[in-house]
Design an enzyme around this catalytic site. Structure first.
Site, PDB file in Angstrom:
ATOM      1  N   TRP A 164       4.500   0.615  34.038  1.00  0.00           N
ATOM      2  CA  TRP A 164       5.487   1.444  33.343  1.00  0.00           C
ATOM      3  C   TRP A 164       5.369   1.268  31.838  1.00  0.00           C
ATOM      4  CZ3 TRP A 164       6.513  -1.095  37.912  1.00  0.00           C
ATOM      5  CH2 TRP A 164       6.832  -0.262  38.991  1.00  0.00           C
ATOM      6  N   HIS A 185      12.517   4.205  35.414  1.00  0.00           N
ATOM      7  CA  HIS A 185      12.651   4.871  36.711  1.00  0.00           C
ATOM      8  C   HIS A 185      14.110   4.768  37.171  1.00  0.00           C
ATOM      9  CE1 HIS A 185      10.983   0.775  38.429  1.00  0.00           C
ATOM     10  NE2 HIS A 185      11.999   0.604  37.631  1.00  0.00           N
ATOM     11  N   ARG A 211       9.539   7.152  29.440  1.00  0.00           N
ATOM     12  CA  ARG A 211       8.303   6.356  29.365  1.00  0.00           C
ATOM     13  C   ARG A 211       7.697   6.501  27.970  1.00  0.00           C
ATOM     14  NH1 ARG A 211       6.217   6.342  35.260  1.00  0.00           N
ATOM     15  NH2 ARG A 211       8.250   6.053  36.235  1.00  0.00           N
ATOM     16  N   GLN A 225      14.028  11.851  38.016  1.00  0.00           N
ATOM     17  CA  GLN A 225      13.660  11.312  39.323  1.00  0.00           C
ATOM     18  C   GLN A 225      14.873  11.358  40.250  1.00  0.00           C
ATOM     19  OE1 GLN A 225      12.254   7.260  38.751  1.00  0.00           O
ATOM     20  NE2 GLN A 225      10.124   7.953  38.654  1.00  0.00           N
ATOM     21  N   VAL A 268       8.682  -2.904  47.207  1.00  0.00           N
ATOM     22  CA  VAL A 268       8.613  -2.494  48.613  1.00  0.00           C
ATOM     23  C   VAL A 268       7.428  -3.163  49.295  1.00  0.00           C
ATOM     24  CG1 VAL A 268       9.849  -0.293  48.517  1.00  0.00           C
ATOM     25  CG2 VAL A 268       7.447  -0.380  47.836  1.00  0.00           C
ATOM     26  N   ALA A 328      13.093   2.656  50.670  1.00  0.00           N
ATOM     27  CA  ALA A 328      13.401   3.244  49.364  1.00  0.00           C
ATOM     28  C   ALA A 328      12.321   4.254  49.030  1.00  0.00           C
ATOM     29  CB  ALA A 328      13.461   2.170  48.293  1.00  0.00           C
TER      30      ALA A 328
HETATM   31  N1  DAH Z   1      10.044   3.755  40.808  1.00  0.00           N
HETATM   32  C1  DAH Z   1       8.714   4.233  41.111  1.00  0.00           C
HETATM   33  C2  DAH Z   1       8.097   4.870  39.874  1.00  0.00           C
HETATM   34  O1  DAH Z   1       8.812   5.350  39.050  1.00  0.00           O
HETATM   35  C3  DAH Z   1       8.746   5.214  42.251  1.00  0.00           C
HETATM   36  C4  DAH Z   1       9.089   4.540  43.534  1.00  0.00           C
HETATM   37  C5  DAH Z   1       8.078   4.085  44.358  1.00  0.00           C
HETATM   38  C6  DAH Z   1      10.395   4.363  43.922  1.00  0.00           C
HETATM   39  C7  DAH Z   1       8.329   3.472  45.541  1.00  0.00           C
HETATM   40  C8  DAH Z   1      10.695   3.741  45.128  1.00  0.00           C
HETATM   41  C9  DAH Z   1       9.648   3.287  45.935  1.00  0.00           C
HETATM   42  O2  DAH Z   1      11.934   3.545  45.544  1.00  0.00           O
HETATM   43  O3  DAH Z   1       9.931   2.687  47.110  1.00  0.00           O
HETATM   44  O4  DAH Z   1       6.897   4.895  39.751  1.00  0.00           O
END
Ligand code: DAH
Length: 360
Positions: A164, A185, A211, A225, A268, A328
């Protein structure tokens, strides 16, 4: 004709002359209405009363007298319409000359506003999940490092932070650290929600994220998002698949197929990248022999990251990872809108060009 009938016809003629004369004197809307009631009024109008006495004539006399009566009625009605029209024209003329208004100019069109395509798509995405029992919650855009990274199993110095590009807030705490940032995010809401509630948890989190990034056709330094989180006893990967499959079908059509492949996100385990078959070329990679531009000939379109919530993430908010499991996911809203509408450049969303916005 009988004498009675002759008499009635004479009465009608006299009534007509009198009425038409009276009509000349009526020069306002009110006096025209009073005239109408006096002669043509359905209950007590004089012509109405005269016509009612037709019924008292001998049957043979009725047709001829009836014709005469109808002629009078037509004459009165036409006279009334003529006067009403003339009155209207005079009024318009007065408006035009006295107030110097061009009353013939067309009115100004009322411009109808509409929702921004991002908002429309965001609402569609949320509707798909609320229909499946998810609650909508929102969180802060200026976030603590703790929620944006640490409670997502990305401690300080962890190489995953490089995933990020982060906009840090220029604020240093007592330890000499910069703990505040524009959230990269919507995932930080996972911990915020779990800290405050006990399972079962089923939430979706819409919001803006930021970002530190150079913009191009597929990257913006801010975008939207929708995060999703479900935690309960006995939640499995099958639940994740079913939920996201249903989402893809609701947004992109009932014939969609989905594909899950391993991917890495620190919060995750296992983490996946979810794709659906391309809704333009139906997964073929080509459209009428030409390469499909939407899926870049792969037949698949990646639409989100997801996975089973990492046990450490549950532990850090005080959930017992032996008892609870969860999944998630994180969806890019502009990306969904771009796919749905065939938009080729993410920068359109913030350019505020009505020629673009009007199309949705
Ligand atoms: N937060 C991640 C991003 O911005 C996206 C994401 C990926 C969210 C996997 C999730 C997850 O909840 O399980 O790149």
């Amino acid at each position: 004709m009988t004498t009675d009938a002759h008499e009635l016809v004479r009465t009608l003629e006299a009534l007509k002359d009198e009425a038409l004369k009276a009509l000349e004197a009526a020069d306002s809307e009110e006096s025209l209405e009073a005239w109408r009631v006096a002669y043509l009024g359905r209950k007590e109008g004089r012509l109405t009363l005269a016509m009612r006495s037709l019924g008292k004539l001998a049957p043979e006399a009725r047709p001829a007298a009836g014709v005469a009566a109808n002629q009078v009625k037509t004459a009165l009605e036409e006279g009334l319409a003529r006067h009403q029209q003339a009155l209207k024209e005079r009024a318009l003329e007065r408006l035009a000359t006295e107030q110097r208004l061009d009353v013939t100019l067309p009115g100004r069109p009322l411009l109808l506003g509409r929702l921004h395509p991002t908002t429309q798509t965001l609402r569609e995405v949320l509707a798909a999940f609320t229909a499946m029992g998810f609650q909508v919650v929102e969180g802060p855009e200026v976030e603590w490092d703790r929620y944006n990274f640490e409670l997502l199993n990305i401690p300080r110095g962890h190489p995953a932070r490089d995933m990020w590009d982060t906009l840090w807030i220029d604020y240093t705490d007592a330890n000499g650290e910069r703990p505040m940032l524009l959230r990269t995010h919507t995932s930080p809401m996972q911990a915020r929600v779990m800290e405050k509630t006990q399972p079962p948890v089923r939430v979706v989190v819409p919001g803006k994220v930021y970002r530190y990034e150079a913009t191009d056709a597929t990257h913006e330094w801010h975008f939207h998002q929708v995060e999703g989180l479900a935690v309960d006893e006995g939640i499995t990967f099958a639940n994740l698949k079913a939920t996201l499959y249903e989402f893809a079908r609701r947004i992109f059509g009932p014939e969609r197929r989905v594909r899950f492949r391993c991917d890495y996100f620190p919060f995750v385990e296992p983490g996946v990248d979810m794709a659906m078959d391309c809704f333009i070329c139906k997964g073929q990679g080509t459209v009428k022999g030409a390469p499909c531009r939407v899926c870049k000939e792969t037949g698949w379109i990646e639409i989100m990251g997801a996975g089973m919530v990492h046990p450490r993430v549950l532990e850090m908010v005080g959930y017992d990872p032996k008892r609870y499991t969860g999944f998630a996911f994180g969806i890019g809203v502009e990306r969904v809108a771009m796919l749905k509408h065939g938009i080729d450049d993410i920068r359109h969303f913030y350019a505020n060009d009505v020629r673009f916005l009007r199309q949705f």
